[in-house]
Design an enzyme around this catalytic site. Structure first.
Site: not given
Length: 319
Positions: A42-43, A178, A207, A209, A232, A236, A238, A240
């Site tokens: 994996g390197e 927001d 908004k 959180r 915005d 991400d 969705g 918001t």
């Protein structure tokens, strides 16, 4: 630092080939060759295949996950490649990061919490980065405070305003989903109004959180009978944008468009937004590979390549 104007090198790492090609076309050049090889455990190892001694090197890498690599894989490759360029004698190395991972973790939100933006800055500086170019980070002040090297922050608002103005009809309202988006939506509103030659209204969605849960249903501003454009930096999950879109619907908006620079569209985003928006507009900082179904058909992509190429030209010019 004065760098020989004839020594420009642009390297496009693995996560941004399409955007990198557009940037290089804007610059009128091809990306410089490099080698990126993997090992059985994996390197990875990477090196430039051109002479970089005394050059002004720009490394394009968008730090988002994709089906082949995690954010950490891409950050690691960026760090190693920057270090390799420095070891090979590059006079200056600039990291061009259309999407900067961990930019949202810019402060402690709980006791003993990590300020990840500062950690990423320290890693990049330790590797040898002399400057960082980014597009629409979550908090510009936090970015500037995290880095001790030069930061260049680019905004896509003008690109979005030009794109929207080309097909805009009727009365429009720019909506901040927001409190953190008020400045960004306000800038977009001003640019759009200037482009249209007529006023554009403003609105703001409430908004709150609490951990991972969101609350708040109020919407301040006149959206009834108008075409709402929610602005915005990131879509991400969705959630918001979906809350703001639902509020616009309840208040009588004729149509709803969601515009965001970085379309991550993680799991559930398509379901959250379906039926709430008529159009999605995103930049090409992150390929919209996760978006499927009806929303994919209404997606419009605006390229930030002119912004990035302009920043590279300016940085490469005489200080």
């Amino acid at each position: 630092m004065n760098v020989d104007a004839g020594a420009l090198r642009v390297f496009v790492l693995d996560c941004a080939p399409a955007l990198g090609l557009r940037v290089c076309r804007e610059l009128g050049m091809a990306a410089d060759a490099h080698e990126d090889s993997g090992h059985a455990d994996g390197e990875r190892s990477a090196r430039p295949l051109v002479d970089v001694d005394g050059c002004d090197a720009f490394v394009l890498q968008s730090l988002h996950a994709d089906p082949l690599s995690s954010v950490h894989d891409k950050l690691g490759r960026l760090l190693f490649f920057v270090s390799t360029l420095k070891d090979a004698g590059a006079a200056r190395v600039t990291a061009v990061l259309p999407y900067l991972a961990y930019a949202r973790q810019d402060r402690q939100t709980s006791a003993r919490g990590l300020v990840a933006t500062r950690c990423v800055a320290t890693l990049l500086e330790t590797a040898g980065v002399d400057a960082v170019v980014s597009v629409d980070v979550h908090n510009v002040a936090a970015l500037q405070n995290a880095f001790r090297r030069r930061t260049v922050h680019l905004e896509a608002a003008a690109l979005f305003a030009s794109h929207v103005a080309a097909s805009a009809e009727g009365d429009i309202v720019a909506v901040a989903p927001d409190a953190g988006a008020i400045g960004r939506a306000g800038h977009f509103r001003q640019l759009l109004a200037a482009g249209l030659g007529r006023p554009v209204a403003a609105a703001f969605a409430e908004k709150h959180r609490d951990g991972r849960s969101l609350s708040g249903t109020l919407l301040a501003g006149q959206v009834e009978g108008r075409h709402a454009i929610i602005v915005d930096d990131i879509i991400d999950s969705g959630a918001t944008v979906a809350r703001a879109a639902a509020a616009c619907r309840r208040m009588g908006a004729l149509t709803v468009t969601a515009a965001a620079t970085h379309g991550l569209f993680t799991a559930g985003a398509a379901l959250a937004l379906e039926g709430l928006v008529e159009r999605l507009v995103v930049a090409d900082t992150v390929p919209p590979f996760r978006l499927e179904g009806p929303l994919r058909e209404m997606l419009q992509v605006v390229s930030v390549a002119p912004l990035l190429a302009g920043a590279i030209r300016k940085l490469h010019g005489p200080d």
